[in-house]
Design a protein around this motif. Structure first.
Motif, PDB file in Angstrom:
ATOM      1  N   GLU A   4     108.401  21.510 113.848  1.00  0.00           N
ATOM      2  CA  GLU A   4     107.044  21.100 114.208  1.00  0.00           C
ATOM      3  C   GLU A   4     106.029  22.095 113.645  1.00  0.00           C
ATOM      4  O   GLU A   4     104.991  21.709 113.109  1.00  0.00           O
ATOM      5  CB  GLU A   4     106.904  21.009 115.727  1.00  0.00           C
ATOM      6  CG  GLU A   4     105.559  20.387 116.124  1.00  0.00           C
ATOM      7  CD  GLU A   4     105.311  20.380 117.624  1.00  0.00           C
ATOM      8  OE1 GLU A   4     106.250  20.677 118.400  1.00  0.00           O
ATOM      9  OE2 GLU A   4     104.162  20.083 118.014  1.00  0.00           O
ATOM     10  N   ARG A 153      93.027  21.675 117.080  1.00  0.00           N
ATOM     11  CA  ARG A 153      94.161  21.177 117.879  1.00  0.00           C
ATOM     12  C   ARG A 153      95.463  21.740 117.290  1.00  0.00           C
ATOM     13  O   ARG A 153      96.343  22.212 118.013  1.00  0.00           O
ATOM     14  CB  ARG A 153      94.188  19.647 117.839  1.00  0.00           C
ATOM     15  CG  ARG A 153      95.407  19.024 118.510  1.00  0.00           C
ATOM     16  CD  ARG A 153      95.513  17.526 118.205  1.00  0.00           C
ATOM     17  NE  ARG A 153      95.492  17.216 116.779  1.00  0.00           N
ATOM     18  CZ  ARG A 153      96.559  17.322 115.974  1.00  0.00           C
ATOM     19  NH1 ARG A 153      97.711  17.744 116.450  1.00  0.00           N
ATOM     20  NH2 ARG A 153      96.458  16.997 114.696  1.00  0.00           N
ATOM     21  N   ARG A 157      98.139  24.151 119.099  1.00  0.00           N
ATOM     22  CA  ARG A 157      99.560  23.817 119.240  1.00  0.00           C
ATOM     23  C   ARG A 157     100.432  24.930 118.634  1.00  0.00           C
ATOM     24  O   ARG A 157     101.487  25.276 119.176  1.00  0.00           O
ATOM     25  CB  ARG A 157      99.826  22.464 118.561  1.00  0.00           C
ATOM     26  CG  ARG A 157     101.253  21.975 118.610  1.00  0.00           C
ATOM     27  CD  ARG A 157     101.754  21.785 120.045  1.00  0.00           C
ATOM     28  NE  ARG A 157     103.181  21.458 120.069  1.00  0.00           N
ATOM     29  CZ  ARG A 157     104.032  21.812 121.030  1.00  0.00           C
ATOM     30  NH1 ARG A 157     103.596  22.491 122.083  1.00  0.00           N
ATOM     31  NH2 ARG A 157     105.305  21.478 120.967  1.00  0.00           N
ATOM     32  N   GLU A 160     100.794  27.663 121.083  1.00  0.00           N
ATOM     33  CA  GLU A 160     101.779  27.299 122.119  1.00  0.00           C
ATOM     34  C   GLU A 160     103.201  27.521 121.606  1.00  0.00           C
ATOM     35  O   GLU A 160     104.047  28.089 122.295  1.00  0.00           O
ATOM     36  CB  GLU A 160     101.639  25.808 122.475  1.00  0.00           C
ATOM     37  CG  GLU A 160     100.491  25.483 123.429  1.00  0.00           C
ATOM     38  CD  GLU A 160     100.337  23.970 123.613  1.00  0.00           C
ATOM     39  OE1 GLU A 160      99.224  23.556 123.981  1.00  0.00           O
ATOM     40  OE2 GLU A 160     101.315  23.224 123.380  1.00  0.00           O
TER      41      GLU A 160
END
Ligand SMILES: [Zn+2]
Length: 234
Positions: A4, A153, A157, A160
């Motif tokens: 990801e 965004r 992410r 995170e």
């Protein structure tokens, strides 16, 4: 998570490339317009020159006509055949001069009108081209703007993922990414590193297929991941 992370970085890289492409397009458009502009002003100067030349010719025709009228008034005061012959010669020369200059003036005027029509057409074309260019730039710009808004965004992410992965793993990912053209993760599905094409030793490949451990390519150091396995197990 590494995959990801890689996808997020790919998105950011695409965004940077799109920004650079738009900048390049804008520069190219500006260059095209200024070239067009230069040609138009060059032609405008030529038209001005032709106009001045027309004026000159017109004045010459008027002068020749004036001379002709003047010569005619002398007809009544002629007293000998010799004078008459001389005057007729003069009148002939005047008529000829008027005819030649009028012809030149006509040709020049046609030339001028043609150039003016062409110039007007090209000016319209230039304006249309500019509108079209600005339209494309605005559309690409708006699209990019929206994607830039999404960039925060992506960064969020990434933060995170960094927290979850841990500093050491994230640092290593970042190091490989920087050293390897922004690509730190490679698909191992074919039994080889999909990026550098080096074969993966069978034992390592088995571990990768089981998604048991984190492995790196022995050649390019990128993280190897069995993509097919990820798809199957979510
Ligand atoms: Zn490799």
């Amino acid at each position: 998570m590494l995959l990801e992370l890689q996808q997020l970085d790919d998105e950011l890289r695409d965004l940077r490339r799109a920004s650079a492409a738009l900048d390049a397009l804008k520069a190219e458009n500006a260059e095209t317009l200024s070239f067009f502009e230069a040609r138009l002003s060059e032609r405008a100067a030529q038209i001005k020159e032709t106009q001045a030349f027309c004026e000159e010719k017109r004045a010459e025709v008027q002068q020749a006509e004036e001379d002709l009228r003047h010569a005619r008034t002398r007809m009544s005061s002629i007293s000998s055949q010799r004078e008459l012959t001389a005057l007729n010669k003069e009148l002939d020369a005047s008529r000829k001069s008027i005819s030649v200059r009028s012809e030149e003036l006509k040709r020049l005027t046609e030339e001028l009108e043609e150039a003016q029509r062409d110039q007007a057409k090209k000016s319209v074309e230039r304006a249309a081209l500019e509108v079209e260019m600005r339209d494309v730039e605005a559309r690409l710009g708006a699209d990019l703007e929206a994607r830039h808004a999404g960039a925060s965004r992506i960064e969020g992410r990434k933060a995170e993922l960094k927290a979850t992965l841990g500093g050491a793993l994230f640092s290593r990912y970042t190091r490989i990414s920087k050293a390897r053209g922004g690509v730190a993760v490679a698909d191992a599905s074919g039994g080889k590193c999909a990026v550098c094409n080096i074969a993966i030793p069978p034992q390592v490949y088995i571990r990768l297929q089981r998604l048991e451990s984190l492995e790196s390519c022995s050649n390019c150091q990128r993280y190897l991941i069995f993509f097919q396995g990820l798809e199957a197990t979510e």
